[in-house]
Write a protein that holds these residues in place. Structure first.
Motif, PDB file in Angstrom:
ATOM      1  N   GLY A 119       0.867  -1.140  -0.001  1.00 34.91           N
ATOM      2  CA  GLY A 119       0.082   0.010  -0.195  1.00 34.91           C
ATOM      3  C   GLY A 119       0.918   1.287   0.005  1.00 34.91           C
ATOM      4  O   GLY A 119       2.072   1.340  -0.329  1.00 34.91           O
ATOM      5  N   PRO A 120       0.410   2.453   0.293  1.00 37.40           N
ATOM      6  CA  PRO A 120       1.150   3.661   0.476  1.00 37.40           C
ATOM      7  C   PRO A 120       2.632   3.543   1.317  1.00 37.40           C
ATOM      8  O   PRO A 120       2.116   2.982   2.412  1.00 37.40           O
ATOM      9  CB  PRO A 120       0.036   4.725   1.050  1.00 37.40           C
ATOM     10  N   TYR A 121       3.720   3.837   0.536  1.00 37.68           N
ATOM     11  CA  TYR A 121       4.750   3.685   1.479  1.00 37.68           C
ATOM     12  C   TYR A 121       5.688   4.625   0.827  1.00 37.68           C
ATOM     13  O   TYR A 121       5.633   5.162  -0.235  1.00 37.68           O
ATOM     14  CB  TYR A 121       5.334   2.250   1.420  1.00 37.68           C
ATOM     15  N   ARG A 168      17.767  -1.679   0.771  1.00 44.55           N
ATOM     16  CA  ARG A 168      16.409  -0.616   0.586  1.00 44.55           C
ATOM     17  C   ARG A 168      15.469  -0.689   1.946  1.00 44.55           C
ATOM     18  O   ARG A 168      15.180  -1.941   2.527  1.00 44.55           O
ATOM     19  CB  ARG A 168      15.611  -1.443  -0.345  1.00 44.55           C
ATOM     20  N   MET A 169      15.183   0.257   2.419  1.00 52.46           N
ATOM     21  CA  MET A 169      14.355   0.423   3.621  1.00 52.46           C
ATOM     22  C   MET A 169      12.663   1.093   3.301  1.00 52.46           C
ATOM     23  O   MET A 169      12.753   1.975   2.855  1.00 52.46           O
ATOM     24  CB  MET A 169      14.798   1.274   4.800  1.00 52.46           C
ATOM     25  N   ALA A 170      11.863   0.309   3.366  1.00 51.81           N
ATOM     26  CA  ALA A 170      10.502   0.579   2.908  1.00 51.81           C
ATOM     27  C   ALA A 170       9.649   0.625   4.141  1.00 51.81           C
ATOM     28  O   ALA A 170       9.426  -0.245   4.962  1.00 51.81           O
ATOM     29  CB  ALA A 170       9.985  -0.538   1.851  1.00 51.81           C
ATOM     30  N   TYR A 171       9.158   1.870   4.364  1.00 50.31           N
ATOM     31  CA  TYR A 171       8.217   2.379   5.674  1.00 50.31           C
ATOM     32  C   TYR A 171       7.001   2.458   5.092  1.00 50.31           C
ATOM     33  O   TYR A 171       6.317   3.237   4.059  1.00 50.31           O
ATOM     34  CB  TYR A 171       8.624   3.823   6.090  1.00 50.31           C
ATOM     35  N   VAL A 172       5.856   1.754   5.584  1.00 51.76           N
ATOM     36  CA  VAL A 172       4.417   1.799   5.362  1.00 51.76           C
ATOM     37  C   VAL A 172       3.970   3.212   5.988  1.00 51.76           C
ATOM     38  O   VAL A 172       4.185   3.637   6.991  1.00 51.76           O
ATOM     39  CB  VAL A 172       3.790   0.572   5.925  1.00 51.76           C
ATOM     40  N   LEU A 176       5.273   3.830   9.765  1.00 52.29           N
ATOM     41  CA  LEU A 176       5.194   2.682  10.636  1.00 52.29           C
ATOM     42  C   LEU A 176       6.702   2.034  10.815  1.00 52.29           C
ATOM     43  O   LEU A 176       7.598   2.102   9.857  1.00 52.29           O
ATOM     44  CB  LEU A 176       4.525   1.514  10.388  1.00 52.29           C
ATOM     45  N   VAL A 177       7.193   1.807  11.781  1.00 56.29           N
ATOM     46  CA  VAL A 177       8.792   1.121  12.009  1.00 56.29           C
ATOM     47  C   VAL A 177       8.353  -0.100  12.944  1.00 56.29           C
ATOM     48  O   VAL A 177       7.321  -0.285  13.738  1.00 56.29           O
ATOM     49  CB  VAL A 177       9.559   2.072  12.875  1.00 56.29           C
ATOM     50  N   PRO A 178       9.285  -1.084  12.471  1.00 59.47           N
ATOM     51  CA  PRO A 178      10.413  -0.998  11.865  1.00 59.47           C
ATOM     52  C   PRO A 178      10.045  -1.102  10.065  1.00 59.47           C
ATOM     53  O   PRO A 178       8.976  -1.757   9.862  1.00 59.47           O
ATOM     54  CB  PRO A 178      11.356  -1.841  12.120  1.00 59.47           C
ATOM     55  N   PRO A 179      10.921  -0.424   9.494  1.00 59.69           N
ATOM     56  CA  PRO A 179      10.576  -0.683   7.983  1.00 59.69           C
ATOM     57  C   PRO A 179      11.089  -2.094   7.526  1.00 59.69           C
ATOM     58  O   PRO A 179      11.890  -2.938   8.297  1.00 59.69           O
ATOM     59  CB  PRO A 179      11.678   0.291   7.177  1.00 59.69           C
ATOM     60  N   ARG A 208      14.399   9.554  15.306  1.00 60.12           N
ATOM     61  CA  ARG A 208      13.831   8.506  16.168  1.00 60.12           C
ATOM     62  C   ARG A 208      12.419   9.173  16.686  1.00 60.12           C
ATOM     63  O   ARG A 208      12.262   9.993  17.531  1.00 60.12           O
ATOM     64  CB  ARG A 208      14.629   8.143  17.278  1.00 60.12           C
ATOM     65  N   ASN A 209      11.390   8.333  16.246  1.00 61.34           N
ATOM     66  CA  ASN A 209       9.981   8.670  16.955  1.00 61.34           C
ATOM     67  C   ASN A 209       9.630   8.047  18.221  1.00 61.34           C
ATOM     68  O   ASN A 209       9.788   6.814  18.249  1.00 61.34           O
ATOM     69  CB  ASN A 209       9.143   8.237  15.680  1.00 61.34           C
TER      70      ASN A 209
END
Length: 436
Positions: free
Chosen positions: A152-154, A173-177, A184-187, A231-232
């Protein structure tokens, strides 16, 4: 002649020749073809190319990419890193992908004469290339597992470099939703190795609650990729900035602290850089309409207490981007409506280098001519149209006008501005409450 020379002497002679000549010499004989195409010789040639052009000798090569108004295309040139910053007349780079992307590629990074290109600047795309422009070879990477269809959106971030221990080019490659309150973490992390040719899922640990935004540039130092990250800590907690690190050989993530003055800076105003082979961070006053910036340098690599503020930079008419640093101490940057500028941080004076392009399209990186991708890559040349196509194109060109070219160029600049502004607005709303 090779029959009368010891193999080790022949190797040393050939390793000093330019790659364009070595490509031709493969036709001399089967034995020369096997020799020049061998991984051992390719590594030897790269090492010799790096040693023959030390940074402090004024012979280092710099590659410059920009989007040209006159040509409506990406333009690449190689320059000698001395006082005059002249074109290297021995190297002419033909851009072979004029219709492969909208406007221009993002250059993720460059290493040993190989550029990593990603088609994600002006819309979501999964196309990634490795390209050696001197020997005209490319490798098109397969589609990763994490895509819009699967997630989905990322948002995704790439890191590129050379694994010295395993003699291999790698990407991480790090993909975050996209979630309701940020990423959202972790990627989902994947690693690509050229020797294998596929993406594989990363099963190690990622720094807790850390996000790297796609617009931040990478820095490659000692086989490790570095990014500015934040860092969130949760919706009601503060966000802290840091440096995220990925070791390409051990494939392990790590983190480094930033100077205390930058830990709670709005993260969109920070970017990683390299100054005299040291890790640096650029702190802009604003991301889009920047007027000034300062540069922090980590004097002892890995020591978070060794950060020091080295330069304050102000440019008349507005600052574009800090692109790199020259052997003479000047800073390479873009200034609004001025193209590429060599800026002396001591005198505060800038000198136009006569290289024009849209503000955000510039890329500057160190460069060496190499045989990398000779074996793994496919030919990458601009296709020459047939006579019929040429006639059709000529008729189409006659029907178009100069105004169309100007409109297209304007579209590039509008798209650059829209991209930067949208990104800043989104992240400011998302993060500013935690930095106030």
């Amino acid at each position: 002649m090779s029959d009368y020379l010891p193999q080790e002497v022949l190797l040393k002679i050939l390793a000093r020749l330019p790659p364009a000549s070595l490509i031709k010499f493969r036709c001399v004989s089967k034995s020369w073809n096997l020799l020049i195409s061998s991984p051992f010789f390719i590594s030897m040639q790269i090492e010799q190319a790096i040693l023959s052009k030390p940074v402090d000798a004024g012979t280092e090569q710099i590659i410059v990419r920009r989007y040209s108004k006159a040509q409506n295309s990406e333009v690449y040139s190689v320059h000698i890193n001395n006082e005059e910053f002249p074109d290297d007349k021995n190297i002419k780079i033909e851009y072979p992908f004029p219709d492969s992307t909208r406007f221009y590629y993002r250059i993720v990074g460059s290493c040993n004469g190989v550029l990593c290109l990603s088609d994600d600047l002006f819309g979501q795309a999964d196309s990634t290339l490795l390209w050696n422009p001197v020997i005209k070879r490319k490798v098109t990477l397969p589609v990763p597992q994490a895509t819009f269809d699967t997630m989905g959106p990322y948002m995704f971030v790439l890191g590129f470099g050379f694994d010295v221990e395993n003699n291999d080019y790698k990407l991480v490659r790090m993909a975050y939703v996209q979630g309701d309150y940020g990423y959202l973490v972790p990627p989902k992390v994947e690693v690509y190795a050229l020797s294998i040719g596929n993406w594989r899922e990363f099963s190690g640990e990622v720094p807790v609650n850390c996000v790297v935004e796609y617009f931040w540039s990478e820095v490659l130092i000692s086989g490790k990729v570095h990014w500015v990250a934040y860092r969130n800590m949760g919706m009601q907690e503060k966000v802290e900035n840091l440096i995220m690190v990925f070791n390409l050989s051990s494939e392990v993530f790590d983190e480094m602290q930033l100077p205390s003055a930058l830990e709670n800076e709005l993260p969109i105003n920070l970017n990683a850089a390299v100054l005299a082979q040291s890790l640096a961070v650029v702190q802009y006053d604003e991301r889009v309409w920047s007027k000034s910036c300062c540069i922090w340098v980590m004097e002892n690599y890995g020591d978070g207490e060794s950060w020091s503020k080295q330069y304050n930079i102000e440019v008349d008419g507005g600052l574009g981007m800090i692109l790199g640093f020259r052997a003479n101490g000047d800073v390479l940057l873009t200034a609004r409506n001025r193209g590429l500028v060599s800026y002396n941080p001591v005198t505060g004076q800038g000198r136009d280098l006569g290289i024009s392009g849209t503000k955000d399209s510039f890329y500057v990186g160190t460069y060496v001519e190499s045989l990398s991708l000779l074996v793994e890559g496919k030919e990458a040349r601009e296709r020459i149209p047939s006579d019929t196509e040429s006639q059709s194109e000529s008729e189409s060109e006659c029907e178009s006008s100069v105004e169309d070219d100007e409109d297209r160029y304007g579209d590039v600049e509008k798209s650059e501005f829209w991209m930067q502004s949208s990104m800043c607005q989104y992240l400011t709303v998302l993060l500013k409450r935690t930095f106030m």
